[in-house]
Design an enzyme around this catalytic site. Sequence first.
Site, PDB file in Angstrom:
ATOM      1  N   LYS A  15       5.600   3.447   8.256  1.00 37.32           N
ATOM      2  CA  LYS A  15       4.408   4.281   8.458  1.00 37.32           C
ATOM      3  C   LYS A  15       3.154   3.420   8.537  1.00 37.32           C
ATOM      4  O   LYS A  15       2.337   3.561   9.435  1.00 37.32           O
ATOM      5  CB  LYS A  15       4.306   5.246   7.269  1.00 37.32           C
TER       6      LYS A  15
ATOM      7  N   GLY B 181      -2.817   8.308  -4.178  1.00 40.72           N
ATOM      8  CA  GLY B 181      -2.198   9.509  -4.743  1.00 40.72           C
ATOM      9  C   GLY B 181      -0.950   9.932  -3.975  1.00 40.72           C
ATOM     10  O   GLY B 181      -0.618   9.373  -2.935  1.00 40.72           O
ATOM     11  N   ASP B 182      -0.245  10.886  -4.520  1.00 42.95           N
ATOM     12  CA  ASP B 182       0.904  11.528  -3.868  1.00 42.95           C
ATOM     13  C   ASP B 182       1.131  12.806  -4.679  1.00 42.95           C
ATOM     14  O   ASP B 182       0.197  13.285  -5.352  1.00 42.95           O
ATOM     15  CB  ASP B 182       2.137  10.595  -3.880  1.00 42.95           C
TER      16      ASP B 182
ATOM     17  N   LYS C 237       5.339   1.853  -3.207  1.00 37.74           N
ATOM     18  CA  LYS C 237       5.261   3.218  -3.758  1.00 37.74           C
ATOM     19  C   LYS C 237       5.500   3.108  -5.255  1.00 37.74           C
ATOM     20  O   LYS C 237       6.152   2.174  -5.719  1.00 37.74           O
ATOM     21  CB  LYS C 237       6.344   4.108  -3.120  1.00 37.74           C
TER      22      LYS C 237
ATOM     23  N   THR D  60      -4.502  13.461   5.389  1.00 37.17           N
ATOM     24  CA  THR D  60      -3.075  13.640   5.713  1.00 37.17           C
ATOM     25  C   THR D  60      -2.884  14.959   6.460  1.00 37.17           C
ATOM     26  O   THR D  60      -2.250  14.998   7.520  1.00 37.17           O
ATOM     27  CB  THR D  60      -2.211  13.590   4.442  1.00 37.17           C
TER      28      THR D  60
ATOM     29  N   LYS E 151       0.867  -1.188   0.000  1.00 35.84           N
ATOM     30  CA  LYS E 151       0.000   0.000   0.000  1.00 35.84           C
ATOM     31  C   LYS E 151       0.894   1.225   0.000  1.00 35.84           C
ATOM     32  O   LYS E 151       1.834   1.320   0.790  1.00 35.84           O
ATOM     33  CB  LYS E 151      -0.875  -0.020   1.280  1.00 35.84           C
TER      34      LYS E 151
ATOM     35  N   SER F 104      -6.857   5.761   3.912  1.00 36.98           N
ATOM     36  CA  SER F 104      -6.878   4.865   2.747  1.00 36.98           C
ATOM     37  C   SER F 104      -7.210   3.447   3.215  1.00 36.98           C
ATOM     38  O   SER F 104      -7.971   2.727   2.561  1.00 36.98           O
ATOM     39  CB  SER F 104      -5.522   4.856   2.040  1.00 36.98           C
TER      40      SER F 104
HETATM   41  P1  NDP Z   1       0.581  17.901  -4.132  1.00 34.38           P
HETATM   42  O1  NDP Z   1       1.040  17.553  -5.491  1.00 34.38           O
HETATM   43  O2  NDP Z   1      -0.868  18.079  -3.881  1.00 34.38           O
HETATM   44  O3  NDP Z   1       1.324  19.226  -3.630  1.00 34.38           O
HETATM   45  C1  NDP Z   1       2.717  19.292  -3.563  1.00 34.38           C
HETATM   46  C2  NDP Z   1       3.106  20.691  -3.122  1.00 34.38           C
HETATM   47  O4  NDP Z   1       4.511  20.707  -2.860  1.00 34.38           O
HETATM   48  C3  NDP Z   1       2.864  21.739  -4.190  1.00 34.38           C
HETATM   49  O5  NDP Z   1       2.593  22.963  -3.563  1.00 34.38           O
HETATM   50  C4  NDP Z   1       4.195  21.754  -4.924  1.00 34.38           C
HETATM   51  O6  NDP Z   1       4.473  22.962  -5.631  1.00 34.38           O
HETATM   52  C5  NDP Z   1       5.176  21.602  -3.775  1.00 34.38           C
HETATM   53  N1  NDP Z   1       6.401  20.997  -4.268  1.00 34.38           N
HETATM   54  C6  NDP Z   1       6.538  19.825  -4.936  1.00 34.38           C
HETATM   55  N2  NDP Z   1       7.825  19.617  -5.268  1.00 34.38           N
HETATM   56  C7  NDP Z   1       8.499  20.700  -4.813  1.00 34.38           C
HETATM   57  C8  NDP Z   1       9.857  21.074  -4.839  1.00 34.38           C
HETATM   58  N3  NDP Z   1      10.775  20.282  -5.398  1.00 34.38           N
HETATM   59  N4  NDP Z   1      10.187  22.250  -4.245  1.00 34.38           N
HETATM   60  C9  NDP Z   1       9.262  23.036  -3.653  1.00 34.38           C
HETATM   61  N5  NDP Z   1       7.953  22.729  -3.611  1.00 34.38           N
HETATM   62  C10 NDP Z   1       7.581  21.586  -4.168  1.00 34.38           C
HETATM   63  O7  NDP Z   1       1.199  16.777  -3.170  1.00 34.38           O
HETATM   64  P2  NDP Z   1       0.748  16.372  -1.710  1.00 34.38           P
HETATM   65  O8  NDP Z   1       0.296  17.558  -0.956  1.00 34.38           O
HETATM   66  O9  NDP Z   1      -0.118  15.188  -1.807  1.00 34.38           O
HETATM   67  O10 NDP Z   1       2.140  15.844  -1.092  1.00 34.38           O
HETATM   68  C11 NDP Z   1       3.047  16.705  -0.402  1.00 34.38           C
HETATM   69  C12 NDP Z   1       3.987  15.871   0.435  1.00 34.38           C
HETATM   70  O11 NDP Z   1       3.243  15.078   1.378  1.00 34.38           O
HETATM   71  C13 NDP Z   1       4.857  14.850  -0.331  1.00 34.38           C
HETATM   72  O12 NDP Z   1       6.091  14.700   0.325  1.00 34.38           O
HETATM   73  C14 NDP Z   1       4.052  13.564  -0.195  1.00 34.38           C
HETATM   74  O13 NDP Z   1       4.865  12.408  -0.369  1.00 34.38           O
HETATM   75  C15 NDP Z   1       3.569  13.709   1.236  1.00 34.38           C
HETATM   76  N6  NDP Z   1       2.409  12.885   1.584  1.00 34.38           N
HETATM   77  C16 NDP Z   1       1.243  12.989   0.897  1.00 34.38           C
HETATM   78  C17 NDP Z   1       0.163  12.225   1.262  1.00 34.38           C
HETATM   79  C18 NDP Z   1      -1.169  12.374   0.618  1.00 34.38           C
HETATM   80  O14 NDP Z   1      -2.134  11.768   1.117  1.00 34.38           O
HETATM   81  N7  NDP Z   1      -1.324  13.158  -0.433  1.00 34.38           N
HETATM   82  C19 NDP Z   1       0.264  11.217   2.342  1.00 34.38           C
HETATM   83  C20 NDP Z   1       1.515  11.261   3.067  1.00 34.38           C
HETATM   84  C21 NDP Z   1       2.550  12.052   2.660  1.00 34.38           C
HETATM   85  P3  NDP Z   1       4.371  22.978  -7.230  1.00 34.38           P
HETATM   86  O15 NDP Z   1       2.905  22.916  -7.512  1.00 34.38           O
HETATM   87  O16 NDP Z   1       5.024  24.242  -7.623  1.00 34.38           O
HETATM   88  O17 NDP Z   1       5.111  21.750  -7.701  1.00 34.38           O
END
Ligand code: NDP
Length: 446
Positions: free
Chosen positions: A114, A165-166, A126, A209, A90, A379
């Site tokens: 996790k 998603g991620d 992943k 999250t 997962k 999830s």
């Molecule tokens: P989204 O795609 O919805 O949002 C990502 C955000 O982070 C955007 O604002 C993006 O900006 C910014 N970002 C991405 N890459 C970079 C970078 N290299 N430098 C600066 N800003 C960056 O993703 P999520 O919110 O879902 O995920 C965010 C984090 O949380 C990740 O690490 C993910 O693995 C983690 N996570 C997510 C979960 C989930 O349920 N969605 C669960 C657990 C962890 P821009 O649009 O400009 O790229």
Amino acid sequence: MKKVIDQFLAQVRQKNQHEPEFMQAVTEVAEAVIPYIVKHDIYYGQNILLRMVEPERVVSFRVAWIDDQEEIQVNRGYRIEMNSAIGPYKGGLRFHPSVNLSVLKFLAFEQVFKNSLTTLPMGGGKGGSDFDPKGKTDTEVMRFCQSFMTELYRHIGPNRDIPAGDIGVGSREIGYMFGQYKRLKNEFTGVLTGKGVSWGGSLIRPEATGYGVVYFAEKMLEEKQDSFAQKTVVISGSGNVAQYAAEKVIQLGGKVVTLSDSSGYIHDAEGIDTEKLQHIMQLKNVERARINKYLEKYPKATFHAGKTPWEVPCDVALPCATQNELHESDAKMLIQNGCLCVCEGANMPSTPEAIHQFVQHKILFAPGKASNAGGVAVSGLEMAQNSLRYSWTREEVDNRLKNIMAEIHSSCMTHGKEGDYINYVKGANIAGFVKVADAMLAQGVV
Ligand code: NDP
């Protein structure tokens, strides 16, 4: 002890050269868990951690698709099936140009610990692609997702591997991938989570999250007889996790003053309230605009191009964007400015040097594998509802999420207490390790 850890890491490094993010994740776990293994006879001598760092299976495949100009594009797709000792694989799918084997192996490895912490029966995996959804039309994203699923569908299934998603994979992408899976298999099953509520999704999954991060931080603050009321909070990112973390902080009486994207951060000293956050959600989720467009409606705010928000004085910091976005110098600045608590929403956003600063200065610090586990936990609840062919109410799911975050917090306390300080890094890694290791030992050398 240092020698044992170094020898282990040298052995892993030799097999995983050119994978810096994976080695970073393994190093953190090894430093926390090897001293524990050495003290416990049932794990010692079983090469248990060496088995855990080797994925059970890695799939890499070509994703060819045709863009709107009728040009043929080729991306690379992956699925890392890391560990299935306590349940089916997962973990999310990430679509971002930075995706490579190292990034996905670090994410899959973190996911094992996790998922174990959530108390639910889920193994770790992943996947994703170096495809960049940014700037693509909806039909391009759909064609890519269909091509991606045309290969991935062979490797996943409701009792085998259940992606979610991620970064870069939200409800739109999950919808297109689910549609293609259903067409290929001719069956309606809960093979992906993060689905729309009318077609098998769970209430609270989009929020889970971000809400979970804040529930976890609330527990950390409670340990110091404190709360979010009146706290100034800086958040990075403006995607799924950041948006709902901000929403929950506002509900709990905190003041969110920053959000960011890869172009820079906005600082609104008056606070981003519910109405302003709605505007950001419209900008990011519907218009897919850059964060600095916020200033067109709220000109008192400032935009800081190419910077991260850690320079803004705060009580609580929630890094919710991406890996290695908070460096040692940022950690020093946060500490100097009086920050009490850093709770990770993203996966591995703080560098090892930054974590060292937080622990050394006894700042409340939670690693993502504990504090952002709310997403995968809900999830897991989505999978349970799919199996029951039944939906729980918003309130029921939210209560379960709160309870799970509280349980993860107490597991971290059990294994992480060092005098009057709680080392959440140590606590989360050991608690996550024990459940998976026990299952692996029971199942023999496989
Ligand atoms: P989204 O795609 O919805 O949002 C990502 C955000 O982070 C955007 O604002 C993006 O900006 C910014 N970002 C991405 N890459 C970079 C970078 N290299 N430098 C600066 N800003 C960056 O993703 P999520 O919110 O879902 O995920 C965010 C984090 O949380 C990740 O690490 C993910 O693995 C983690 N996570 C997510 C979960 C989930 O349920 N969605 C669960 C657990 C962890 P821009 O649009 O400009 O790229």
